[in-house]
Each structure stands twice: as C-alpha cells, then as structure tokens.
Design an enzyme around this catalytic site. Structure first.
Site, short mmCIF file in Angstrom:
data_model
loop_
_atom_site.label_atom_id
_atom_site.label_comp_id
_atom_site.label_asym_id
_atom_site.label_seq_id
_atom_site.Cartn_x
_atom_site.Cartn_y
_atom_site.Cartn_z
CB THR A 73 -5.88 7.97 16.53
OG1 THR A 73 -7.17 8.80 16.75
CG2 THR A 73 -4.76 9.10 16.16
CG ASN A 74 -10.00 9.80 13.29
OD1 ASN A 74 -10.65 9.20 12.82
ND2 ASN A 74 -10.25 10.23 14.63
CG LEU A 75 -3.61 7.92 10.50
CD1 LEU A 75 -3.10 6.77 9.82
CD2 LEU A 75 -2.65 8.61 11.71
NE ARG A 93 -14.76 10.85 15.01
CZ ARG A 93 -15.99 10.69 15.78
NH1 ARG A 93 -16.08 10.99 17.09
NH2 ARG A 93 -17.12 10.23 15.24
CE1 TYR A 149 -10.63 -0.08 6.64
CE2 TYR A 149 -10.99 0.80 8.84
CZ TYR A 149 -10.18 0.58 7.93
OH TYR A 149 -8.93 0.95 8.14
N GLY A 188 0.80 -1.25 0.05
CA GLY A 188 0.10 0.00 -0.05
C GLY A 188 0.75 1.23 -0.02
N GLY A 225 1.00 4.02 3.58
CA GLY A 225 2.12 3.59 3.12
C GLY A 225 3.17 4.19 2.59
CD1 TRP A 258 -21.88 17.35 5.30
CD2 TRP A 258 -21.05 15.25 5.12
NE1 TRP A 258 -21.96 16.73 3.74
CE2 TRP A 258 -21.45 15.44 3.70
CE3 TRP A 258 -20.61 13.62 5.29
CZ2 TRP A 258 -21.19 14.69 2.57
CZ3 TRP A 258 -20.42 12.94 4.10
CH2 TRP A 258 -20.72 13.39 2.82
#
Length: 309
Positions: A165-167, A210, A137, A11, A17, A203
């Site tokens: 976590t959120n990248l 987060r 997922y 990836g 990646g 949204w």
C-alpha cells in the site's frame, strides 16, 4: 534463504529498496549485492544480462522502479510506462535465463481498479478501469505481476509478487512537485513552521481515504514472504487501516507542531476516492504490521530533519 545466500536488491537507494537492505542486514544476511544506476542501467538489457551472468545472484528483490505522485504521473506518463516496463522485463527475464532460486516483484495498490470494491482483495486486480492519473505506471506494474505469474506457470520459476500500500519513511522523496502526499505534507508543514506561515495548502478536497504503511514494516513483510510464500497469487502488504487526507494532514500538523490553518485546493485532483487493502492473506501467513501511523510519521519527520534540510 541462508544467511550467506547471494541476494540482489534492485533499487537499493530508493524508499523501498533501502528498507529491504536494512531489513536483510538486521536479520543477519551478509551477502547482499546492489548497483547504482550509474553502475547498472536496468533499462539496458545487455547490461542486466552481463550483471546476472557475472554476479550469479540466488535471490532477487525487484524494488527498482520509476515512481511519483499524481502530478508526476500526469506530466510524464510515457517515461513511467517505458522505464518501468524495461526495468522489470530485463530483470525478470535475466532471472529466468540465469536460473535464480527466487524473485520477489513489488507492485503497488494504486494499480487496482479505480472503483474496486473496498477493502480491496487480491483477486480484484484487472476487474475494472484504472485511475486515470497513474494509468501509465499501473499498466507497467500490472505487466510485471502478470509476467511473474506466467513465468511461474509455464517454466516453474519461483517468482512471487506483492502489492504494498502507500509507503513512507527514510529515503522518501520529499519534493513538493513530484512526491506522494505524506512526504509532501511533511515538507509543507515543516517549511510553514520554519517560515512562520499562517496556512498550509493541501491538494484536493481532503476527503479521499488512504492506507499508509511505514516502509520498514513493508520491508519486513517482503523478507517474510521471500522465506515463507511460493504462491502464484500476489499478496497485499498493508495495515488494513485507513484515514482521510484531512485526518492525515491534521496528524502531520500536530507531529510537526504547526499552529496555522489548513486550506484545501479543490482545483487539484483527488485521485481514487478510497483505497484500502484486505491483508487477511498476509495475516494468515503469520505477518502483521508493527508501526502505527502516528509513530511512523514521527520517525519519517526525524529522518527528514536529519537528511533533507
């Protein structure tokens, strides 16, 4: 790992990646191999086995995955569970069969239970119901983590896992329909500024909390774990810091220089109410993030301006 060890990054073109490749190169590793999807279809078992047999990698970073935001996960759940299961099953089994020295599998904190106690400890995995908007997922990624654990337990394979976590950062997906919240907001605010729009729609309600980690920090942590950790338990990778989606939007608005208003579309889903990881285990091992959210957003926006317009 030695500087000339043969390292396969699965990836390598993606957000995760590509950052791992940059991190390895910056640290002096010289024998990094990778393949494009056209050159190697990781969902095809025969192709994967042929690749491992011919190339004989010593170390594997399994960063290849089908990823997307809430909207993409809702629309394409079958693709998300099928492709991710096939990719990780093929690579992990080949890594075992061809006796590689070590593999690092990357999960994601979105696979923790929706209502997990906060902040989230590693042992909270599989203790509650998943978030419905990314269940397909999550099920696939949980299977990958468990597969590494059981191959280690039964065969002694040195397969480890981490839970970033959120990248965000270079090579992120900035598509407004299928991307995650941070890159989507960067694009929205940029286009609103360029087009002299008066409002930007965000949204949800803006209240979910987060945690965000600059992807080059994540990659540094992955290389650190590959060199310093051999445990069965997966390890969280994050900052241990959180912001609301409203605060995130306000920060991005300031960085980009948009002077209009925010409008929250409450008909769109919020997702998990709060998602903050405990990174105590990683910190005790000797690693801590370096890039602040404000600095990371500036870096991500600079990359967007150079690469995505």
């Amino acid at each position: 790992m030695n500087k000339d060890s043969k390292i396969y990054v699965a990836g390598h073109r993606g957000l995760v990646g590509s950052a791992i490749v940059r991190s390895l190169q910056s640290k002096g590793f010289t024998n990094i191999i990778f393949r494009t999807h056209k050159e190697l279809d990781l969902t095809n078992q025969n192709e994967v086995r042929k690749f491992f047999e011919e190339e004989k990698p010593e170390y594997v970073f399994l960063a290849a995955a089908k990823v997307g935001g809430i909207n993409a996960n809702n629309i394409y759940p079958a693709e998300f569970i099928y492709e991710n299961l096939m990719i990780q099953n093929n690579v992990i089994k080949a890594a075992h069969d061809f006796k590689i020295k070590k593999l690092l599998f990357l999960g994601s904190t979105c696979i923790y239970p929706k209502m997990a106690p906060q902040p989230i400890k590693e042992e909270y995995l599989l203790t509650g119901l998943l978030e419905e908007t990314n269940e397909a997922y999550a099920v696939a990624k949980i299977a990958g983590l468990e597969m590494c654990k059981f191959f280690k337990r039964q065969y002694g394979d040195n397969f480890i896992s981490c839970m970033p976590t959120n990248l965000y950062g270079p090579n992120d997906n900035f598509d407004l329909k299928n991307s995650h919240v941070l890159p989507a907001l960067i694009r929205k605010f940029h286009e609103a500024k360029v087009n002299n729009s008066k409002v930007v729609e965000v949204w949800g309600t803006g209240t979910p909390l987060r945690e965000f980690l600059y992807v080059d920090d994540m990659a540094d942590a992955c290389v650190f774990l590959m060199e310093n950790y051999n445990g069965e338990q997966h390890i969280n990778i994050g900052t241990g810091e959180e912001v609301s989606i409203r605060q995130l939007a306000e920060t991005i608005k300031k960085v980009i220089g948009f002077e209009g208003d925010l409008v929250f579309n409450t008909e769109m889903p919020d997702g998990t109410p709060r998602k903050l990881t405990t990174v105590d285990k990683l910190n005790r091992l000797g690693w801590k993030h370096k890039v602040s959210l404000n600095s990371g957003i500036k870096l991500a926006y600079d990359w967007f301006l150079k690469s995505c317009r």
